[in-house]
Design an enzyme around this catalytic site. Structure first.
Site, PDB file in Angstrom:
ATOM      1  N   PHE A   1      35.140 -35.751  95.634  1.00  0.00           N
ATOM      2  CA  PHE A   1      34.281 -34.828  96.382  1.00  0.00           C
ATOM      3  C   PHE A   1      33.915 -33.590  95.572  1.00  0.00           C
ATOM      4  O   PHE A   1      32.917 -32.923  95.868  1.00  0.00           O
ATOM      5  CB  PHE A   1      34.968 -34.422  97.692  1.00  0.00           C
ATOM      6  N   LYS A   2      34.673 -33.312  94.528  1.00  0.00           N
ATOM      7  CA  LYS A   2      34.399 -32.120  93.715  1.00  0.00           C
ATOM      8  C   LYS A   2      33.004 -32.180  93.068  1.00  0.00           C
ATOM      9  O   LYS A   2      32.430 -31.154  92.722  1.00  0.00           O
ATOM     10  CB  LYS A   2      35.451 -31.964  92.623  1.00  0.00           C
ATOM     11  N   ASP A   3      32.464 -33.400  92.911  1.00  0.00           N
ATOM     12  CA  ASP A   3      31.149 -33.534  92.290  1.00  0.00           C
ATOM     13  C   ASP A   3      30.053 -32.830  93.093  1.00  0.00           C
ATOM     14  O   ASP A   3      29.065 -32.365  92.525  1.00  0.00           O
ATOM     15  CB  ASP A   3      30.772 -35.015  92.133  1.00  0.00           C
TER      16      ASP A   3
END
Length: 466
Positions: free
Chosen positions: A111-113
């Protein structure tokens, strides 16, 4: 829009300066002076928008003083075009009114993307405009590092130094960081845990003299406001896909540093109907102990099958405490200084106010594996260990079965093969095509002692213009 510190002593800044500053000079975190608020009618009008356009609607009020609308729209279009699914954040149904939102369709499968692909473009834009160079220093418990490197590696005005705890991230997570080649990319394996890495980053931001005044540090961790800002969007996306804003939603969020769930809290304050936020964590359960019993006390950090949540000092929790204390920076500073020395509680009425929205659960490794196996056997759907914790916590804490419960799917299961194996499943999650040769790529990283002076010395020596 101006941004203020959670400790009340640093000057208010505009978006560009907040983007580059990270930690405030008083040790606090920046938050908007005020939040935009959207009416139900306005949110309803966003149904059916492509993800990048929805992101523009939600985020532009935060940046409009710094970035022209057309430039920001272009930036968002480029950011989310690299995701592997047209919906960007697709929903998968597990059961009646129970969903997983897949937030791992970006280039590094986490999800960091969503935030870091955007952060790299924001940095490029602002640094080119200012003709300025910065050194990115970040700590990762697994996923932030690879997403930061992928998002920022092409930035011309940036050197990247990412600290990870030596031998405490999964092999896939490590290789995603250490196999990216580039003269401006430096991976440091610290002989300690994530909290040690995070402490070094905070100390370094507080005193940047080791850089000799030639450059400044910039943050990629979720202390950077831009990270939080980008994560607000997918709460709106999920709600709109399932009948919002005309019905309320509940979310379960695998939580380590509290940034992702704080974004959900902000989405609610901005007008999105959310009835429940579940803090889902592992044995490192400081947030669960606080939310369930109003006791904030650090314990020994433990290594688990969900390493991205092996965190005891959740930096972004300070942002929630700031709101719970009526945005009184002095009160927050006092509380955190006392928390560094021993257990603390907040006034009962403040804690009860938080409990109106938040629930929490702590899930051990065995239950995590049981959940992975159970969901696969019933749905032929494979969860990574962090998302499995989210699903289990959602089921344990759910208040109303008529309200859709959405668990944030934070990472691809291929990043955590050990957890899949320990769950007893014979299925082996496959890396996507663009990572098929990951285990054949050459690694490059430096192992350093758990010593901030040694780490700072390495950075001072190796950044581009040192």
């Amino acid at each position: 829009m101006r941004y203020i510190s959670t400790r009340g002593e640093a000057p208010a800044l505009g978006f560009e300066d907040v983007l580059l500053t990270g930690l405030a000079t008083d040790g606090g975190l920046y938050v908007p002076e005020s939040l935009p608020h959207f009416s139900v009618e306005e949110i309803r009008s966003w149904r059916g928008l492509p993800y990048a356009e929805l992101a523009y609607k939600v985020m532009y009020p935060f940046v409009e003083d710094a970035i022209p609308a057309d430039d920001f729209r272009k930036m968002l279009g480029e950011t989310y075009s690299v995701f592997s699914h047209q919906a960007v954040a697709p929903l998968v149904q597990l059961d009646t009114n129970e969903w997983v939102m897949e937030l791992f369709r970006g280039p590094t499968l986490a999800f960091k993307d969503f935030a870091l692909q955007l952060l790299g473009r924001l940095l490029d834009y602002v640094l080119e405009k200012r003709k300025q160079h910065v050194v990115i220093m970040g700590a990762t418990s697994g996923d932030t590092g690879s997403a930061a490197i992928e998002g920022c590696r092409r930035c011309e005005h940036v050197d990247i130094f990412i600290l990870h705890p030596y031998q405490r991230v999964s092999e896939v997570q490590r290789r995603q960081m250490t196999t990216v080649q580039g003269d401006n990319i430096h991976n440091i394996a610290v002989k300690g845990n994530f909290d040690d890495c995070q402490r070094m980053v905070k100390e370094s931001f507080g005193n940047q003299s080791f850089l000799g005044g030639k450059t400044q540090l910039a943050a990629v961790n979720s202390i950077n406001w831009a990270r939080i800002m980008a994560q607000i969007v997918y709460y709106f996306q999920a709600s709109l896909a399932l009948g919002g804003p005309d019905r309320s939603m509940a979310f379960s969020v695998p939580t380590g540093n509290f940034g992702d769930i704080f974004a959900g809290y902000l989405a609610k304050k901005m007008g999105l109907p959310i009835s429940q936020l579940v803090i889902a964590t592992n044995r490192n359960d400081i947030l669960h102990r606080f939310m369930s019993g109003n006791k904030y006390e650090q314990h020994q950090l433990e290594h688990t099958l969900s390493p991205s949540m092996d965190i005891m000092v959740s930096s972004n929790f300070e942002r929630l405490l700031f709101d719970l204390h009526g945005r009184d920076g002095a009160a927050v500073k006092d509380l955190l200084e006392r928390a560094a020395k021993g257990p603390v509680s907040i006034e009962d009425y403040r804690w009860k106010h938080a409990r109106k929205l938040f629930d929490s659960d702590a899930v051990d490794d065995k239950t995590t594996c049981d959940t992975i196996r159970d969901i696969y056997e019933k749905n032929e759907y494979l969860l990574d260990p962090h998302t499995a914790i989210g699903v289990r916590a959602a089921r344990n804490c759910r208040r109303d079965s008529t309200v859709p419960m959405i668990t944030l799917g934070t990472a691809h299961p291929a990043k955590f093969p050990d957890a899949i194996s320990e769950s007893g499943l014979v299925v082996k999650p496959q890396l996507p095509a663009h990572m098929a040769d990951l285990f054949e790529r050459e690694e490059r990283y430096t192992v350093l002692d758990n010593n901030v002076s040694e780490v700072q010395g390495f950075i001072a020596k190796h950044w581009k213009n040192a």
